[in-house]
Write an enzyme that holds these catalytic residues in place. Structure first.
Site, PDB file in Angstrom:
ATOM      1  N   TYR A   1      28.618  29.882  30.007  1.00 27.75           N
ATOM      2  CA  TYR A   1      29.835  29.963  30.825  1.00 27.75           C
ATOM      3  C   TYR A   1      30.125  28.578  31.356  1.00 27.75           C
ATOM      4  CZ  TYR A   1      33.038  32.091  34.261  1.00 27.75           C
ATOM      5  OH  TYR A   1      34.135  32.480  34.987  1.00 27.75           O
TER       6      TYR A   1
ATOM      7  N   GLY B   1      45.161  47.554  34.802  1.00 27.38           N
ATOM      8  CA  GLY B   1      44.140  48.088  35.703  1.00 27.38           C
ATOM      9  C   GLY B   1      44.124  47.261  36.979  1.00 27.38           C
TER      10      GLY B   1
ATOM     11  N   PRO C   1      49.172  48.413  29.425  1.00 30.60           N
ATOM     12  CA  PRO C   1      48.251  49.083  30.363  1.00 30.60           C
ATOM     13  C   PRO C   1      47.713  48.060  31.363  1.00 30.60           C
ATOM     14  CG  PRO C   1      47.779  49.704  28.087  1.00 30.60           C
ATOM     15  CD  PRO C   1      48.712  48.535  28.037  1.00 30.60           C
TER      16      PRO C   1
ATOM     17  N   ARG D   1      39.037  28.205  43.294  1.00 37.04           N
ATOM     18  CA  ARG D   1      39.953  27.691  42.277  1.00 37.04           C
ATOM     19  C   ARG D   1      41.357  27.539  42.854  1.00 37.04           C
ATOM     20  NH1 ARG D   1      41.751  31.128  37.068  1.00 37.04           N
ATOM     21  NH2 ARG D   1      41.942  32.600  38.794  1.00 37.04           N
TER      22      ARG D   1
ATOM     23  N   VAL E   1      45.348  54.427  25.789  1.00 33.74           N
ATOM     24  CA  VAL E   1      45.071  54.180  27.205  1.00 33.74           C
ATOM     25  C   VAL E   1      43.834  54.994  27.592  1.00 33.74           C
ATOM     26  CG1 VAL E   1      45.964  54.365  29.553  1.00 33.74           C
ATOM     27  CG2 VAL E   1      47.515  53.806  27.662  1.00 33.74           C
TER      28      VAL E   1
END
EC number: 2.5.1.26
Lengths: 544, 544
Positions: B456, B139, B137, B395, B275
């Site tokens: 993070y 997106g 799947p 990046r 899904v």
């Protein structure tokens, strides 16, 4: 991190055939005794319930070898085969439970086994698997959906696994405001232990005085302060679980994306997948201040609009609840008093605890006033607080007087709330009318969310025939109406055996298969709480 | 209830071998180009990436019959076997993905299939099961954990199931503040469609411009406004899911105790169970006001204390984030700018949206000031807002300059936060040093909870040998450190294939068995995203 293990002292023992502490039983006030025939017609006072000494319980199917093995797991002193001990674990506290408990013949578990630790729970499960004996996990014994019935399933015996010796505060992290409680700790014990450190859990369902932390988790409980502190499941940050085929220690961090949240697989599992032995919870400093204010709305509809505004603006009450006109008038379920008749309108209770109360109250009050509410001051809100755990005692008195009294609950979106209420009340009224019984229905909203709210119904009926079978039919029709109108089959009472036939209508056949697959993996012999939540032999696509 | 189905227009197509819109690619500023050799030593500019026209992709293993069947499910126009189409579905956007994508030989799915509805998704799954073809799947394609690799497992072929034609606002309930969005709707499209009704979702992860609503759900995403509106999973009130062996329509009421919450089984399932085709979400009125304020703390530790106070007092910012001294100094990950060197301290950003901003800001500011924070005004907070989606573009420029740049993240309790940060940084530094590479580490806290927070990390390194294999080893050592120090293996990037080897250390062998049991039930042939989240052949107690 401070490590403590406080032992905890429990509430007085629960009555075996009624609610709570026998010393607190209440007579119906004169005004109520006069009012009831007007509302419900004349009902006959039922025969007195059987005395404990006259009750005959089912014969224990356990062998001496079984008992020895359980004794090996927990110590002989904690394997109870007395009639008294088994009777006190015969089921929960729904009205059908209590009606059944009036008879002289009682179906009870074959023994009550009381482990004191996670390892002892696991040892009990190992014995049960090896001996082929079903296990009903038992916390406070307050289920009202049949989750504690001593059902054997396909097994030759069944024990009640009483978890209340798993009691205490195992760990508290004051910096992170997180505590680990043993699953059998009761509500009052948990609050007492946390209070010694200046903290509070703040979870007060009506069962608070008897129910356990593990039970709150297993049944997805919701308490009176849910507007302020959330449903119990939102307080849970971790669980330790013993299953027949492996242990789990879940909930590693406050925010995680490490796959699906398996804590949520056990919240709401009602003992069918494993036994919750420890619960890690978010706690908060004990509130230093508390303010009560009651409100009156012209009608339930305007009150609902007020509550919706409060929920969607997060204006900040700790408690917010609204009774409909009939509950306001009788003021029974809400304040535990019958007879203080108000002439009209719908009353609401607000409570604010903690910080910034003035600002939160001002915001909330402005929204309630804009929806048509008028403040009725502290008094009625203080009354609610005083009587908020008394409803079940009054039910006992009503049942003794021959008046059928029971509650049921659901939830839905705000846009569907009034439609759902009407559908449920229509079904209840029609059902009792079919049985030629007059009924009096009351409803309140006691849990609000940005997208919707709960509906809690209290039913009084003058049932002159077999109340158990009348209610079974009426409750079924009401649940059908809930399903047809888009409500959930339970907002906080859970599924148990009573709602199990409707669970598929809520989560679909595929949803049931997911639950059955998890159960087969964790409890392949099916010893845990057979018949609760999902049918004993749920279908699998792989079988097809 | 208003029924609408708006169609939605998408963002510019994502670069196949870098981030986002090629037109927005950024050159490194002169100051940065000068600074990098000082921090990281001299690095060699890598060879230019292969041009799209020079790339050779793996041969499609699908037969004409396979393609015909998929064409039968979605229409021939929506079965794409071109090299370009398949290359754009070759994986996600982690730094290893991008490094791999620089080569001339690319491993890609055998076809890209684009269903437009729930029923077409189901039809695709039926074809895949029948033909024995794996399904990934897809997106927005923004995974940074290898969740989109075209892995066949034991199957003879693999398709990428691109869900972006399932786009639009299916339903909005303005009273209940709930909307149903098709799963392939991108972040910007969702906000555009909701804004037309005066509502907002308010979910802004860094992937916002490309990622989809279904992806947010499948990966347990968390956005920049999480302090105000919660993680994405807290916004989800229902899901529609197609699985190889049945459909689900989950989430009946805002509060329910109808068994375990099966919505949570699919949140975080990353396409291995089914899904997601529709997502029901809580929405809120578009905020009318928005206030920005930046803060400077003497050091990261005092800033963490300030954020903890804000989270535990629920003082009400919509955004709150804190950079450590090294991130503050370089100001890279936070504002998308390199070169604005501050001399010392740790900077924080606060944003307030919606109602009662003055009171929320006053409460929050008092807590931050008490922890040693000093307001630095709107400017740096506005800068953060302007650059907040630019990190991935920078990046690309760094990689082009031969500088290794990657991020990783975790979360833990407040009491463990600084210990975990030190452990991760030690592991990263030691790992790069072993490879004889200088590194520069930055860290921020961007998601806070009452009991803990996220961490993070942005990593820059002057890696002179094979960056892919160096990073694989360093990342593994950092993840080991996370596990050993009590952090979660992912706060919001999810598991994918990259973190899968560590999932058992987080949820235990029994936890893995639960996931495997659900997968066997819903996807018995194992066609869905093989190798993601759980090993393809996870153990079962029943096999033992």
């Amino acid at each position: 991190m401070e490590h403590v293990h406080d032992s905890a002292a429990s509430e007085p023992q629960m009555r075996w055939n009624g609610w709570g502490d026998a010393a607190k039983a209440k007579d119906l006030p004169f005004a109520v005794r006069s009012l009831l025939p007007l509302l419900l017609g004349r009902v006959r006072r039922p025969e007195s319930p059987a005395a404990l000494t006259d009750v005959r319980v089912s014969v224990s199917m356990l062998t001496p070898d079984d008992l020895d093995r359980f004794a090996g797991a927990v110590g002989a002193a904690y394997v109870d085969t007395t009639a008294d001990g088994r009777l006190r674990h015969a089921g929960g506290k729904s009205t059908p439970d209590l009606l059944r408990r009036r008879g002289a013949e009682q179906s009870v578990p074959d023994a009550v086994v009381r482990p004191a630790s996670h390892d002892e729970v696991r040892a009990c499960l190992e014995v049960a698997v090896r001996q082929g004996i079903a296990v009903i996990p038992f916390g406070g014994g307050t289920s009202v959906v049949g989750a504690l019935d001593p059902e054997r399933g396909e097994h030759r015996g069944v024990i009640s696994l009483d978890l209340r010796r798993l009691s205490g505060l195992i760990r508290i992290d004051q910096i992170s405001q997180e505590a680990v409680l043993a699953a059998g700790t009761t509500g009052p014990d948990a609050e007492r232990l946390l209070a010694a450190h200046g903290f509070e859990l703040g979870h007060y369902p009506q069962s608070f005085q008897y129910a356990t932390i593990g039970g709150f988790a297993a049944a997805r409980s919701s308490g009176q302060n849910s507007a302020g502190y959330g449903r119990f499941e939102t307080m849970v940050t971790g669980l330790r679980v013993a299953t027949p085929s492996g242990d789990l220690d879940l909930g590693r961090a406050p925010g995680t994306a490490a796959g699906p949240d398996l804590v949520r697989v056990f919240l709401g599992s009602e003992g069918i997948f494993g036994v919750i032995t420890e619960v890690r919870v978010r706690v908060h400093p004990q509130p230093q201040e508390r303010v009560f204010e009651a409100w009156t709305f012209p009608d339930f509809e305007s009150g609902v609009e007020g509550l919706r505004q409060v929920a969607q603006h997060s204006s900040g009450p700790t408690v917010i609840r609204l009774s409909d006109e009939s509950e306001t008038a009788v003021s029974l379920a809400q304040v535990g008093k019958i007879g203080r008749l108000l002439t009209r309108g719908a009353s609401a209770i607000t409570v604010y605890e903690g910080e910034d109360i003035a600002a939160r109250r001002a915001r909330t009050s402005a929204l309630l006033a804009a929806a048509g509410g008028i403040s009725s001051g502290e008094g009625p809100a203080e009354d609610w607080r005083t009587g908020r755990f008394d409803g079940p005692y009054l039910r006992d008195s009503l049942l003794d007087a021959g008046v059928f009294c029971e509650t049921l609950e659901t939830a839905t979106t705000w846009s569907n709330l009034l439609t759902l209420r009407a559908a449920v009340e229509d079904a209840l009224r029609a059902g009792f009318a079919e049985a030629d019984a007059k009924s009096y229905l009351m409803c309140h909203v006691s849990h609000v969310y940005p997208t919707g709210a709960s509906l809690y119904f209290t039913v009084l009926a003058g049932v002159r025939t077999d109340a158990l079978s009348v209610w079974e039919k009426v409750k079924g029709q009401a649940t059908d109406a809930i399903v047809a109108t888009g409500g959930t089959i339970s907002h906080h009472h859970a599924v148990g055996r009573d709602h199990a036939p409707w669970l598929e209508s809520e989560i679909g056949a595929t949803g049931i298969r997911i639950l059955a697959a998890i159960k087969r993996e964790l409890d392949p012999r099916g010893i845990l709480n057979p018949g609760a939540v999902i049918p004993a032999s749920a279908p699998s696509a792989q079988d097809a």
